[in-house]
Design an enzyme around this catalytic site. Sequence first.
Site, PDB file in Angstrom:
ATOM      1  N   SER A   1       0.853  -1.194   0.000  1.00  0.00           N
ATOM      2  CA  SER A   1       0.000   0.000   0.000  1.00  0.00           C
ATOM      3  C   SER A   1       0.886   1.241   0.000  1.00  0.00           C
ATOM      4  CB  SER A   1      -0.854  -0.008   1.273  1.00  0.00           C
ATOM      5  OG  SER A   1      -1.501   1.232   1.457  1.00  0.00           O
TER       6      SER A   1
ATOM      7  N   TYR B   1      -2.179  -0.173  10.545  1.00  0.00           N
ATOM      8  CA  TYR B   1      -2.163  -0.545   9.130  1.00  0.00           C
ATOM      9  C   TYR B   1      -0.805  -0.174   8.511  1.00  0.00           C
ATOM     10  CZ  TYR B   1      -3.851  -0.889   4.291  1.00  0.00           C
ATOM     11  OH  TYR B   1      -4.024  -1.241   2.968  1.00  0.00           O
TER      12      TYR B   1
HETATM   13  N1  LIG Z   1      -8.635  -0.468  -1.431  1.00  0.00           N
HETATM   14  C1  LIG Z   1      -7.610   0.286  -1.244  1.00  0.00           C
HETATM   15  O1  LIG Z   1      -7.687   1.510  -1.371  1.00  0.00           O
HETATM   16  C2  LIG Z   1      -6.273  -0.335  -0.894  1.00  0.00           C
HETATM   17  C3  LIG Z   1      -5.141   0.478  -0.991  1.00  0.00           C
HETATM   18  C4  LIG Z   1      -3.896  -0.069  -0.707  1.00  0.00           C
HETATM   19  C5  LIG Z   1      -3.783  -1.405  -0.372  1.00  0.00           C
HETATM   20  N2  LIG Z   1      -4.885  -2.192  -0.271  1.00  0.00           N
HETATM   21  C6  LIG Z   1      -4.680  -3.602   0.070  1.00  0.00           C
HETATM   22  O2  LIG Z   1      -5.346  -4.414  -0.865  1.00  0.00           O
HETATM   23  C7  LIG Z   1      -5.596  -5.706  -0.296  1.00  0.00           C
HETATM   24  C8  LIG Z   1      -7.021  -6.115  -0.628  1.00  0.00           C
HETATM   25  O3  LIG Z   1      -7.940  -5.220  -0.021  1.00  0.00           O
HETATM   26  P1  LIG Z   1      -9.204  -4.635  -0.766  1.00  0.00           P
HETATM   27  O4  LIG Z   1      -9.022  -3.186  -0.867  1.00  0.00           O
HETATM   28  O5  LIG Z   1      -9.489  -5.419  -2.001  1.00  0.00           O
HETATM   29  O6  LIG Z   1     -10.331  -4.842   0.360  1.00  0.00           O
HETATM   30  P2  LIG Z   1     -11.424  -5.977   0.586  1.00  0.00           P
HETATM   31  O7  LIG Z   1     -12.415  -5.964  -0.501  1.00  0.00           O
HETATM   32  O8  LIG Z   1     -11.890  -5.778   1.982  1.00  0.00           O
HETATM   33  O9  LIG Z   1     -10.600  -7.335   0.471  1.00  0.00           O
HETATM   34  C9  LIG Z   1      -9.829  -7.859   1.513  1.00  0.00           C
HETATM   35  C10 LIG Z   1      -9.834  -9.345   1.375  1.00  0.00           C
HETATM   36  O10 LIG Z   1      -8.949  -9.918   2.359  1.00  0.00           O
HETATM   37  C11 LIG Z   1      -9.675 -10.964   2.982  1.00  0.00           C
HETATM   38  N3  LIG Z   1      -9.188 -11.296   4.315  1.00  0.00           N
HETATM   39  C12 LIG Z   1      -9.246 -10.560   5.442  1.00  0.00           C
HETATM   40  N4  LIG Z   1      -8.735 -11.256   6.460  1.00  0.00           N
HETATM   41  C13 LIG Z   1      -8.366 -12.464   5.967  1.00  0.00           C
HETATM   42  C14 LIG Z   1      -7.773 -13.628   6.505  1.00  0.00           C
HETATM   43  N5  LIG Z   1      -7.478 -13.727   7.816  1.00  0.00           N
HETATM   44  N6  LIG Z   1      -7.530 -14.683   5.690  1.00  0.00           N
HETATM   45  C15 LIG Z   1      -7.835 -14.625   4.385  1.00  0.00           C
HETATM   46  N7  LIG Z   1      -8.406 -13.567   3.813  1.00  0.00           N
HETATM   47  C16 LIG Z   1      -8.670 -12.491   4.605  1.00  0.00           C
HETATM   48  C17 LIG Z   1     -11.108 -10.514   3.017  1.00  0.00           C
HETATM   49  O11 LIG Z   1     -11.943 -11.629   3.220  1.00  0.00           O
HETATM   50  P3  LIG Z   1     -13.311 -11.565   4.053  1.00  0.00           P
HETATM   51  O12 LIG Z   1     -14.328 -11.193   3.030  1.00  0.00           O
HETATM   52  O13 LIG Z   1     -13.451 -12.929   4.589  1.00  0.00           O
HETATM   53  O14 LIG Z   1     -13.113 -10.523   5.127  1.00  0.00           O
HETATM   54  C18 LIG Z   1     -11.216  -9.936   1.608  1.00  0.00           C
HETATM   55  O15 LIG Z   1     -11.448 -10.931   0.658  1.00  0.00           O
HETATM   56  C19 LIG Z   1      -5.324  -5.564   1.201  1.00  0.00           C
HETATM   57  O16 LIG Z   1      -4.072  -6.138   1.494  1.00  0.00           O
HETATM   58  C20 LIG Z   1      -5.264  -4.056   1.407  1.00  0.00           C
HETATM   59  O17 LIG Z   1      -4.455  -3.693   2.478  1.00  0.00           O
HETATM   60  C21 LIG Z   1      -6.145  -1.671  -0.527  1.00  0.00           C
END
Ligand SMILES: NC(=O)c1ccc[n+]([C@@H]2O[C@H](COP(=O)([O-])OP(=O)(O)OC[C@H]3O[C@@H](n4cnc5c(N)ncnc54)[C@H](OP(=O)(O)O)[C@@H]3O)[C@@H](O)[C@H]2O)c1
Length: 294
Positions: free
Chosen positions: A154, A167
Amino acid sequence: MEPRQHLPAKRNNGDRLVAVVTGASSGFGMLTTLELARQGYLVVATMRDTANNRILIQQVGEARLTEFIECMPLDVTDHGAIGDTVNRIIYKHGQIDILVNNAGMAIGGCIEEIPMEDWEKQMDVNFFGLVAMTQAVLPFMRERRQGKVIQISSISGRLGFPGYGPYAASKFAVEGFSEALRLEMLPFGVHVVLVEPGAFKTSIWNKGFDHMAARVPADSPYSRYFNAILRYSKNTADHADDPQEVAYAVARIARSRYPRLRYTLGKGARMSILGKALLPWKWFERILIRELEK
Ligand SMILES: NC(=O)c1ccc[n+]([C@@H]2O[C@H](COP(=O)([O-])OP(=O)(O)OC[C@H]3O[C@@H](n4cnc5c(N)ncnc54)[C@H](OP(=O)(O)O)[C@@H]3O)[C@@H](O)[C@H]2O)c1
């Protein structure tokens, strides 16, 4: 003749290369799963609860990719299950070519007020889960002297925003781990890559906001500053970029012959990194705090 910069997603025998994605039930994980399958990979989409795969399955069906995507249950904090899952994939498909460590969550709040168990939870998912997953896959990549480990880090892994201490700490840990691992694995032909998105429209924001708002009581000494940060974050989330951009980038990295260490994605993230690199820190922090307090 110029070397080809993009690799085919096929093995010599014509079978698809194998990609494994964690946290594939939503957001980047789901979109990346679909994009990798479109680009010719066989994708093992892992998720905490396979009952949450309804939207993925529907989209897979619409895109006619059913035979190229397989869902498996996996909670990345369950280190025993990680070993079993990786062994199952190897037994069934023979190899893992791409690992996308995507699973993650965001815990915010003011550092002084965040209980230790929340710090541990944050590190368990975003950092130790990623370490355990990487360790389980590495031997199979190292032996074949090929493979890519793509870490969804991130902008928070390069810049610690106030209100997101846990985070940021987890993503800085991912960055340090991956820099070291990159240099350990290059002699074995395995590439480690950091993807650093800024703000993209996924459900991670709303999940975090509800928790954050409940966390800081009105009589907290931080409440005014914290509410300003929350307002700024909500506004950022409302104007966040299309997450498909991240899925495209991951698929491009997967097929790239010589991927870089870092890919910073999103206009805001690139500007922040540039600002941090070019401005004296004192100026940079003044601008940032002024923006947050607007
Ligand atoms: N969106 C942004 O702006 C942004 C920016 C920078 C980085 N990121 C990074 O992108 C990645 C994906 O996030 P996203 O934005 O796509 O959000 P998201 O839609 O909330 O996806 C997160 C995913 O991680 C899963 N997860 C959480 N805890 C877990 C565990 N213990 N074991 C396995 N899976 C787990 C969630 O599953 P559940 O449905 O079961 O909770 C969900 O499928 C993350 O690493 C986040 O830090 C996001």
